[in-house]
Scaffold this motif. Sequence first.
Motif: not given
Length: 142
Positions: A45-46, A62-65, A69-71, A101-104
């Motif tokens: 994420a950073v 961004l993608c996580c399980g 958490g990543i968002s 400006n970020v989608i997860a």
Amino acid sequence: MKIVVGSDHGGYDLKEALRRRLEEEGHEVQDVGCHGEPVDYPDIAVALCKVVTGGEAEFGILCCGTGIGISMAANKIKGIRAALCADCYSARMAKEHNNANVIAFGGRTIGVEHAWEMVRAYMGAEHLGGIHAKRVAQIDAL
């Protein structure tokens, strides 16, 4: 369009599928990892948020399980407005109302086709400004 993507191992397959589709459409995609190996999602994420806040990409994916958490990690970074999306309406509103400006997404909770539809909904939207700009400014000031 310049787009940056990133995931932990839980979101890797989804990130890879979205990256390929974006590239097939002619977008310039920067991949900050992971590349299949186990990683900590806050680190990804950073890395992605630095690209977005540095003006090197128009937005990030961004993608996580689960995407949760990543968002959450991304939203700790000054200048980032990350939206965890679960449907096309929320993806469109993330841009129109919140100027995200970020989608997860959650790689273990949604399929590739559904995620792709959400990416397209987000990319097809424009920030509406007006009262929404005031609210985005309030979020940025927090």
